[in-house]
Design a protein around this motif. Structure first.
Motif, PDB file in Angstrom:
ATOM      1  N   HIS A 320     -83.301  48.445 107.556  1.00  0.00           N
ATOM      2  CA  HIS A 320     -82.794  48.518 108.970  1.00  0.00           C
ATOM      3  C   HIS A 320     -81.679  49.179 109.307  1.00  0.00           C
ATOM      4  CE1 HIS A 320     -86.490  46.244 110.079  1.00  0.00           C
ATOM      5  NE2 HIS A 320     -86.337  45.811 109.006  1.00  0.00           N
ATOM      6  N   ILE A 321     -80.773  49.625 108.290  1.00  0.00           N
ATOM      7  CA  ILE A 321     -79.644  50.484 108.727  1.00  0.00           C
ATOM      8  C   ILE A 321     -79.992  51.715 109.343  1.00  0.00           C
ATOM      9  CG2 ILE A 321     -77.763  51.740 107.714  1.00  0.00           C
ATOM     10  CD1 ILE A 321     -77.634  49.674 105.453  1.00  0.00           C
ATOM     11  N   PRO A 322     -79.444  52.131 110.538  1.00  0.00           N
ATOM     12  CA  PRO A 322     -79.679  53.256 111.363  1.00  0.00           C
ATOM     13  C   PRO A 322     -79.393  54.611 110.405  1.00  0.00           C
ATOM     14  CG  PRO A 322     -77.502  52.519 112.113  1.00  0.00           C
ATOM     15  CD  PRO A 322     -78.404  51.307 111.149  1.00  0.00           C
ATOM     16  N   PRO A 323     -80.146  55.760 110.549  1.00  0.00           N
ATOM     17  CA  PRO A 323     -80.245  56.603 109.985  1.00  0.00           C
ATOM     18  C   PRO A 323     -78.692  57.714 110.213  1.00  0.00           C
ATOM     19  CG  PRO A 323     -81.677  57.148 111.685  1.00  0.00           C
ATOM     20  CD  PRO A 323     -81.501  55.745 111.420  1.00  0.00           C
ATOM     21  N   PRO A 324     -78.456  58.299 109.201  1.00  0.00           N
ATOM     22  CA  PRO A 324     -77.127  59.161 109.626  1.00  0.00           C
ATOM     23  C   PRO A 324     -77.143  59.851 110.866  1.00  0.00           C
ATOM     24  CG  PRO A 324     -77.808  59.816 107.674  1.00  0.00           C
ATOM     25  CD  PRO A 324     -78.547  58.631 108.110  1.00  0.00           C
ATOM     26  N   ILE A 325     -76.183  59.860 111.825  1.00  0.00           N
ATOM     27  CA  ILE A 325     -76.403  60.785 113.096  1.00  0.00           C
ATOM     28  C   ILE A 325     -75.067  61.514 113.040  1.00  0.00           C
ATOM     29  CG2 ILE A 325     -76.634  60.924 115.452  1.00  0.00           C
ATOM     30  CD1 ILE A 325     -78.005  58.170 115.175  1.00  0.00           C
ATOM     31  N   GLN A 326     -75.245  62.980 113.262  1.00  0.00           N
ATOM     32  CA  GLN A 326     -74.345  64.072 113.465  1.00  0.00           C
ATOM     33  C   GLN A 326     -74.058  63.858 114.835  1.00  0.00           C
ATOM     34  OE1 GLN A 326     -72.275  65.145 111.183  1.00  0.00           O
ATOM     35  NE2 GLN A 326     -73.437  63.757 109.578  1.00  0.00           N
ATOM     36  N   PHE A 327     -72.816  63.629 115.368  1.00  0.00           N
ATOM     37  CA  PHE A 327     -72.368  63.733 116.663  1.00  0.00           C
ATOM     38  C   PHE A 327     -71.518  64.923 117.036  1.00  0.00           C
ATOM     39  CE2 PHE A 327     -73.293  59.270 116.481  1.00  0.00           C
ATOM     40  CZ  PHE A 327     -74.239  59.178 117.787  1.00  0.00           C
ATOM     41  N   GLN A 328     -72.091  65.996 117.419  1.00  0.00           N
ATOM     42  CA  GLN A 328     -71.267  67.041 117.799  1.00  0.00           C
ATOM     43  C   GLN A 328     -70.295  66.774 118.838  1.00  0.00           C
ATOM     44  OE1 GLN A 328     -71.207  69.756 115.775  1.00  0.00           O
ATOM     45  NE2 GLN A 328     -72.900  68.630 114.727  1.00  0.00           N
ATOM     46  N   GLU A 329     -69.492  67.965 119.524  1.00  0.00           N
ATOM     47  CA  GLU A 329     -68.840  67.732 120.540  1.00  0.00           C
ATOM     48  C   GLU A 329     -69.136  68.288 121.745  1.00  0.00           C
ATOM     49  OE1 GLU A 329     -64.429  68.729 119.505  1.00  0.00           O
ATOM     50  OE2 GLU A 329     -63.991  66.748 118.768  1.00  0.00           O
ATOM     51  N   VAL A 330     -68.586  67.905 123.028  1.00  0.00           N
ATOM     52  CA  VAL A 330     -68.999  68.420 124.240  1.00  0.00           C
ATOM     53  C   VAL A 330     -67.610  68.409 124.902  1.00  0.00           C
ATOM     54  CG1 VAL A 330     -69.946  68.310 126.646  1.00  0.00           C
ATOM     55  CG2 VAL A 330     -71.425  67.858 124.344  1.00  0.00           C
ATOM     56  N   ILE A 331     -67.031  69.650 125.228  1.00  0.00           N
ATOM     57  CA  ILE A 331     -65.869  69.650 125.848  1.00  0.00           C
ATOM     58  C   ILE A 331     -66.015  70.060 127.309  1.00  0.00           C
ATOM     59  CG2 ILE A 331     -63.692  71.018 126.082  1.00  0.00           C
ATOM     60  CD1 ILE A 331     -64.015  69.470 123.531  1.00  0.00           C
ATOM     61  N   ILE A 332     -65.562  69.017 128.218  1.00  0.00           N
ATOM     62  CA  ILE A 332     -65.842  68.997 129.791  1.00  0.00           C
ATOM     63  C   ILE A 332     -64.219  68.444 130.348  1.00  0.00           C
ATOM     64  CG2 ILE A 332     -66.752  67.845 131.603  1.00  0.00           C
ATOM     65  CD1 ILE A 332     -69.242  67.368 130.170  1.00  0.00           C
ATOM     66  N   GLY A 333     -63.752  69.470 131.009  1.00  0.00           N
ATOM     67  CA  GLY A 333     -62.523  69.440 131.734  1.00  0.00           C
ATOM     68  C   GLY A 333     -61.216  69.133 130.802  1.00  0.00           C
ATOM     69  N   GLY A 334     -61.429  69.715 129.805  1.00  0.00           N
ATOM     70  CA  GLY A 334     -60.296  69.466 128.395  1.00  0.00           C
ATOM     71  C   GLY A 334     -60.442  68.495 127.663  1.00  0.00           C
ATOM     72  N   HIS A 335     -61.507  67.599 128.018  1.00  0.00           N
ATOM     73  CA  HIS A 335     -61.918  66.352 127.295  1.00  0.00           C
ATOM     74  C   HIS A 335     -62.840  66.335 126.299  1.00  0.00           C
ATOM     75  CE1 HIS A 335     -58.665  64.303 129.309  1.00  0.00           C
ATOM     76  NE2 HIS A 335     -58.986  64.803 130.383  1.00  0.00           N
ATOM     77  N   SER A 336     -62.912  65.849 125.254  1.00  0.00           N
ATOM     78  CA  SER A 336     -63.984  65.953 124.165  1.00  0.00           C
ATOM     79  C   SER A 336     -64.840  64.636 124.080  1.00  0.00           C
ATOM     80  CB  SER A 336     -63.420  66.100 122.842  1.00  0.00           C
ATOM     81  OG  SER A 336     -64.336  65.826 121.633  1.00  0.00           O
ATOM     82  N   PHE A 337     -66.148  64.815 124.188  1.00  0.00           N
ATOM     83  CA  PHE A 337     -67.284  63.705 124.211  1.00  0.00           C
ATOM     84  C   PHE A 337     -68.311  63.893 123.163  1.00  0.00           C
ATOM     85  CE2 PHE A 337     -65.556  64.610 128.524  1.00  0.00           C
ATOM     86  CZ  PHE A 337     -65.041  63.304 128.823  1.00  0.00           C
ATOM     87  N   PRO A 338     -68.580  62.738 122.666  1.00  0.00           N
ATOM     88  CA  PRO A 338     -69.612  62.803 121.566  1.00  0.00           C
ATOM     89  C   PRO A 338     -71.053  63.172 121.865  1.00  0.00           C
ATOM     90  CG  PRO A 338     -69.240  60.513 121.865  1.00  0.00           C
ATOM     91  CD  PRO A 338     -68.361  61.500 122.939  1.00  0.00           C
ATOM     92  N   ALA A 339     -71.446  64.421 121.727  1.00  0.00           N
ATOM     93  CA  ALA A 339     -72.850  64.953 122.181  1.00  0.00           C
ATOM     94  C   ALA A 339     -73.833  64.090 121.387  1.00  0.00           C
ATOM     95  CB  ALA A 339     -72.850  66.284 121.891  1.00  0.00           C
ATOM     96  N   ILE A 340     -74.694  63.625 122.261  1.00  0.00           N
ATOM     97  CA  ILE A 340     -75.994  62.822 121.865  1.00  0.00           C
ATOM     98  C   ILE A 340     -76.977  64.107 121.024  1.00  0.00           C
ATOM     99  CG2 ILE A 340     -78.015  61.552 122.225  1.00  0.00           C
ATOM    100  CD1 ILE A 340     -75.295  60.356 122.458  1.00  0.00           C
ATOM    101  N   PRO A 341     -77.550  64.216 120.031  1.00  0.00           N
ATOM    102  CA  PRO A 341     -78.442  65.383 119.533  1.00  0.00           C
ATOM    103  C   PRO A 341     -79.473  65.038 120.263  1.00  0.00           C
ATOM    104  CG  PRO A 341     -77.568  63.795 117.641  1.00  0.00           C
ATOM    105  CD  PRO A 341     -77.133  63.171 119.067  1.00  0.00           C
ATOM    106  N   PRO A 342     -80.222  66.333 120.378  1.00  0.00           N
ATOM    107  CA  PRO A 342     -81.439  66.624 121.079  1.00  0.00           C
ATOM    108  C   PRO A 342     -82.490  65.715 120.279  1.00  0.00           C
ATOM    109  CG  PRO A 342     -80.487  68.737 120.931  1.00  0.00           C
ATOM    110  CD  PRO A 342     -79.798  67.922 120.191  1.00  0.00           C
ATOM    111  N   VAL A 343     -83.751  65.359 120.866  1.00  0.00           N
ATOM    112  CA  VAL A 343     -84.722  64.828 120.207  1.00  0.00           C
ATOM    113  C   VAL A 343     -85.489  65.713 119.225  1.00  0.00           C
ATOM    114  CG1 VAL A 343     -87.071  63.831 120.391  1.00  0.00           C
ATOM    115  CG2 VAL A 343     -85.313  63.409 122.035  1.00  0.00           C
ATOM    116  N   SER A 344     -85.501  65.339 117.920  1.00  0.00           N
ATOM    117  CA  SER A 344     -86.240  66.317 116.940  1.00  0.00           C
ATOM    118  C   SER A 344     -87.552  66.339 117.011  1.00  0.00           C
ATOM    119  CB  SER A 344     -85.509  65.817 115.634  1.00  0.00           C
ATOM    120  OG  SER A 344     -86.174  64.384 115.135  1.00  0.00           O
TER     121      SER A 344
END
Length: 675
Positions: A320-344
């Motif tokens: 039941h350990i969640p699968p590894p997820i690669q969070f890319q970055e989204v830059i808005i207003g000069g700040h970085s936020f973890p991008a939620i990956p699209p549904v595969s």
């Protein structure tokens, strides 16, 4: 059944009846060489009694009587003190002694009546109250309490006259109004509409007395509310919880199950789940909820039948350990936020809803949360339910396993990770078009998903989020706050929502749903922004998407003593979190509105910090209060704000904070004053 208006906790505010001055011909108090000393001792005793230092007060009152044995106020005060200490016979002795000295004391006759009333000696109480009325003819508390004493003796017409007299003296005297309604009900003189009105009135008084710590009177009010509306299940539950909290477990159990007599089979089973949950019997709660859901929801019943025999017999954490997820970055207003990956795998059908439930320990409300969602589950093509356990110890697998029956997907981090990481991972595991992030101690009300779906399916793709009205409830399921956003029955896109959400957050997570595409495009919750990461996220979404409002109260947020919100107020860190959220959104709010929104937000949160700064101090945490004041000035350092701070600091109860500021020398207030 009738409502008692006077209890021991009521005595103090109601005994403030003015004494009559001695009539002509009466002797004045005996002059004594110790008169000044006696007065000083007596006043010190009163202070001790008011501060609930009863032993010290008793000793000082006794000293007064040693010097002046016929001191009527000391005798009266010892009577009140004995009643506070649960010694009714001693209380009667002192009050009677006081009346021997001063027979024309309306206050003492009233106190004696109250003493008899608490002991349910209604005839004796009546006699004392009538004596008090002779001396103080227009006292509404005396009329009210005399009415109750008469009512308990079956003298309803006389009781009604007393209540009406009290209401003539004070039309908004809610206790007398409730007693009047209860007396009329006992005579069968109320219409169904009037019964509903007085039931609500009794319930309101019960809540107030319970908050004041007067559990005994609260129980009586709840019982009267039930008498007026026997089919009202909520009153049974509130009464049952009050009895349960007072250790009257058997009576509480009886009251709980009495409520089930008025319900259908599925409601009985579902409500039994609530009963067991209140009593912290979570295994039984899960079983009862499951039984109720099987009767209520045919989709759930079919899923349960299909899953029988397919559930793993042994829980394996590694599976039941969640699968590894690669969070890319989204830059808005000069700040970085973890991008939620699209549904595969876009070819696979996606449900409309993803209900993602992060959970960490505190399982006592978890079954109800899941049951509220499963009651509205209409199949996997419409809704998926994902639970992400953030390293709970022990793991909370059994609750979703027992209720989910193969419907719920359960994951668990081996160790606890930051809250925002847990939320982002839970959202990333989802496949639905719309995501509902629901905390495991909150729950949704009937119609939440169906009503929102009916609106959102027809809405424009410009709508990236939606919200409903909600209520905050406490540990006792009492509503402590209600929010419908001033929108009434309006349904649709809220105009200029960014200009409101940008100032402060009127939303509560259980009432909010987000389009998953918005998470993918704008990123999830900021990892280094504690406490206010949801507000900052809502602002970000409001800049780029429309927000839809669905009218009605459709969600409950549980406000309890163990919540993160309480912790943030106690340590003072919430001030810095709000400041950072303001500074962050200043970089991406619409240019034409940014300055105005930010200025209003700074002014609002300056006041917000000051309002909360007194809370840690009440618990001895001066450092937490000091941090909130510092952050208030960082949020708004204008001269106007500084003047407000000066005025605020002059309050007597804030002396410890003033001393802290002076001793540290950190804030030079003069720099912020107008020159």
């Amino acid at each position: 059944m009738n409502t008692k208006i006077i209890s021991e906790s009521h005595l103090k505010p109601l005994i403030q009846i003015a004494e009559q001055k001695p009539r002509s011909g009466q002797r004045d108090e005996v002059e004594s060489p110790y008169k000044t000393e006696v007065a000083e001792i007596f006043q010190l005793a009163v202070q001790h009694q008011q501060a609930n230092r009863l032993v010290e007060a008793e000793l000082l009152y006794s000293q007064v009587l040693e010097k002046q044995p016929d001191h009527p106020e000391a005798l009266h005060s010892l009577g009140m003190l004995a009643q506070q200490m649960g010694q009714p016979q001693t209380a009667k002795k002192w009050l009677s002694a006081s009346l021997q000295v001063r027979k024309d004391s309306g206050k003492t006759w009233f106190s004696l009546g109250n003493l008899h009333l608490v002991q349910e000696q209604f005839s004796e109480a009546e006699k004392a109250y009538r004596q008090a009325l002779v001396l103080v003819p227009n006292s509404l508390p005396i009329y009210n309490n005399l009415g109750y004493a008469l009512q308990q003796q079956g003298l309803f017409d006389e009781a009604v006259n007393c209540y009406q007299k009290a209401l003539e003296l004070k039309p908004d005297f809610i206790e007398a109004e409730a007693n009047l309604g209860n007396a009329l009900h006992a005579q069968g003189r109320l219409s169904s509409e009037q019964q509903l009105y007085y039931a609500k009135l009794n319930n309101k008084l019960a809540v107030a007395r319970k908050k004041a710590g007067d559990w005994k009177t609260a129980i009586i009010y709840y019982k009267q509310a039930i008498s007026l509306q026997p089919e009202k299940t909520d009153a049974y539950f509130k009464l049952g919880m009050t009895l349960h909290d007072q250790g009257q477990v058997d009576e509480a159990q009886s009251v709980f199950f009495k409520a089930l007599e008025f319900k259908s089979d599925w409601e009985k089973a579902y409500l039994t789940g609530q009963i067991y949950q209140i009593q912290h019997q979570l295994d039984k709660a899960v079983s009862a909820y499951s039984q109720g859901l099987t009767l209520l929801n045919p989709h759930y019943a079919e899923a349960v039948r299909s899953s029988n025999g397919n559930q793993a017999a042994v829980f394996n954490l590694d599976e039941h350990i969640p699968p590894p997820i690669q969070f890319q970055e989204v830059i808005i207003g000069g700040h970085s936020f973890p991008a939620i990956p699209p549904v595969s795998n876009h070819e696979e059908a996606r449900p409309f809803w993803s209900v993602v439930i992060p959970v960490l320990n505190r399982p006592e409300y978890f079954p109800e949360c899941l049951a509220s969602v499963l009651a509205q589950w209409t199949g996997p093509e419409d809704m998926e339910i994902v639970v992400l356990d953030n390293g709970s110890n022990p793991p909370l697998f059994e609750i979703p396993h027992g209720l989910g029956k193969g419907i719920i997907r359960y994951y668990r981090f081996p160790e606890t990770v930051p809250l925002q990481q847990n939320w982002n991972t839970a959202v990333a595991l989802s496949r639905g078009q719309w995501v509902h992030l629901l905390h495991h101690d909150d729950y949704v009300l009937p119609g939440f998903y169906a009503r929102l779906k009916a609106s959102l399916e027809k809405s424009s793709e410009s709508v990236g989020a939606a919200f409903t009205g909600y209520e905050n409830i406490d540990d006792n399921r009492e509503v402590v706050f209600s929010q419908e956003h001033g929108l009434g029955e309006y349904r649709g896109v809220v105009k200029d929502w960014v200009r409101r959400i940008g100032v402060s957050c009127p939303l509560s997570p259980p009432s909010v749903v987000i389009r998953r595409l918005a998470y993918e495009q704008l990123g999830g919750y900021k990892l280094d922004l504690p406490y206010t990461c949801d507000w900052e996220f809502y602002k970000r979404v409001a800049v780029f998407y429309d927000w839809w409002y669905e009218p009605g109260i459709l969600a409950h947020y549980r406000q309890h003593s163990n919540s993160v919100t309480v912790a943030e107020t106690m340590d003072g860190s919430c001030g810095a979190a709000h400041r950072r959220a303001i500074e962050m959104s200043e970089s991406y709010l619409p240019v034409e509105h940014c300055a105005a929104i930010t200025a209003k937000s700074r002014a609002f949160h300056f006041n917000w910090c000051l309002e909360r700064a007194a809370i840690p101090m009440k618990f001895g945490n001066i450092e937490g209060s000091f941090q909130l004041i510092q952050e208030a000035l960082k949020i708004d350092g204008s001269s106007e704000a500084t003047r407000k701070l000066f005025v605020w600091l002059t309050a007597n109860e804030l002396a410890p904070i003033r001393h802290q500021i002076v001793s540290r020398g950190i804030v030079d207030f003069s720099k912020n004053c107008l020159t």
